[in-house]
Design an enzyme around this catalytic site. Structure first.
Site: not given
Length: 407
Positions: A215, A238
């Protein structure tokens, strides 16, 4: 005989001054090393929570101001535990071993595994590892590995975090906190495993850390002000994100974020601000990303005000976000994009972005192929200051957001 007694007393005094501690000898009136094994902790799979808490209470009660709680080398299991204050003087918490969640009868919730709360002048450090045993399993509690909740003037330094079940480090309701020299790793396919998350906190510094997760490497949530991120190497993951914002009514603003001298490589996003569609009013302002090196990054620069991961927006999917984004600068962003659209500024039609500046953005899209830029609902169009030479195509003001299934 007198000489022997004098020598023995001198050695004992030296041990006390240098931090030696023998369980059962220290009564909290002096500092020392509070080794968790002296309070009953043993390496293995059995829960050592009670021993850790007993050592903490003794160290926290020390009046000398130089107490150290030590987790020595070895692998120790421990259930969800909170080390809370106030302390007479916050001890240094040294982790030289490996910590893992206990198995069997232990239960980890969606909250935090290890929490430090209501403390001032705390230092958590060591050569050890916090292993959340998370992996890529979806149906697991989204447990934060380490949370700082309501702490002030405190630092987390030098530790290694692996395979959290949720966020690896969370800074919550805290002020003047530093995260320095951390190594954070989780599989790229793991879910909701942000490296460091900041929320409802001020004056936070994240420096010189290597973060690769499934993430965001760093995420800055509502209520965050004066946050500086420098020297971070990010990837996989991310990218470095503001948000997501606007999911709850009455969220506090994000203001005064600087991300500087970082490297982002092999991530699904680079530098991103994300807000939910149909959100209540909110603010995100005075945000600077500068001197960032990109390597094979999809979506290097993104403002996404229709952020809707996994199509979880319901009836709000087509409603505009009411989070106002203003005074955002992307300066000296260089490197390579793995997607053809390198810059996507997709702002709210109800609250257009104000004061967005692109200064010295130089991104290449594979073999020097043209990169595209998509701008929508940016008031006055982005200010382009001294853009580096590059094959940019005309701005597409009507661009629709690309599908977003990453959080």
């Amino acid at each position: 005989m007198a000489t022997v007694l004098k020598v023995c007393f001198t050695l004992y005094l030296f041990a006390v001054v240098c931090g030696g501690h023998v369980h059962g000898v220290s009564n909290g009136a002096s500092g020392g090393v509070y080794d968790v094994t002296e309070y009953g902790a043993t390496p293995g799979s059995e829960d050592n929570k009670d021993a850790f808490v007993a050592a903490w209470r003794a160290a926290c009660g020390s009046t000398a101001g130089n107490a150290t709680l030590l987790v020595p080398a070895g692998t120790f299991a421990v259930g969800a535990v909170e080390f809370s204050g106030p302390c007479k003087n916050a001890p240094v918490f040294v982790i030289d071993g490996v910590l893992r969640p206990c198995t069997g009868g232990c239960h980890l919730s969606d909250d935090a595994w290890i929490t430090f709360s209501a403390l001032t002048n705390l230092l958590v450090t060591g050569a050890g590892t916090l292993d959340g045993q998370g992996g890529v399993e979806k149906n697991k509690p989204k447990t934060t590995t380490l949370e700082l909740d309501g702490v002030t003037n405190s630092t987390v330094r030098g530790l290694r975090f692996v395979d959290s079940r949720g966020f690896h480090v969370s800074v919550h309701r805290s002020s003047r906190v530093a995260a320095e020299g951390l190594h954070i790793h989780a599989p790229a396919a793991s879910h909701n495993t942000d490296g460091i998350h900041v929320g409802f906190s001020s004056h936070v510094r994240i420096t010189d850390s290597v973060i690769g997760t499934g993430d965001d490497c760093v995420s800055v949530g509502p209520g965050s002000t004066d946050v500086v991120v420098t020297g971070v190497i990010c990837g996989p993951g991310h990218g470095i994100s503001v948000g997501s914002l606007g999911r709850e009514e009455g969220e506090e603003e994000v203001r005064g974020l600087v991300v500087r001298n970082c490297t982002v490589r092999g991530t699904t996003n680079g530098l991103r601000i994300k807000t939910w569609p149909g959100s209540p009013p909110g603010l995100a302002s005075n945000i600077t990303f500068e001197d960032i090196a990109m390597a094979d990054v999809a979506n290097p620069i993104v403002i996404d005000q229709s952020y809707c991961p996994h199509n979880r927006c319901g009836d709000d999917a087509d409603k505009p976000s009411l989070v106002q984004i203003s005074d955002v600068t992307f300066r000296r962003i260089e490197g390579t994009s793995s997607s053809k659209v390198a810059v996507q500024l997709r702002c709210s039609e109800e609250r257009p972005c104000i004061g967005v500046r692109l200064d010295g953005v130089n991104l290449r899209c594979g073999d020097d192929q043209p990169c595209r830029a998509q701008f929508a609902n940016v008031r006055g169009a982005p200010a382009l200051e001294a853009p580096a030479p590059g094959p940019w195509v005309p701005i597409d003001q009507d661009a629709r957001p690309a599908p977003s299934d990453t959080e």
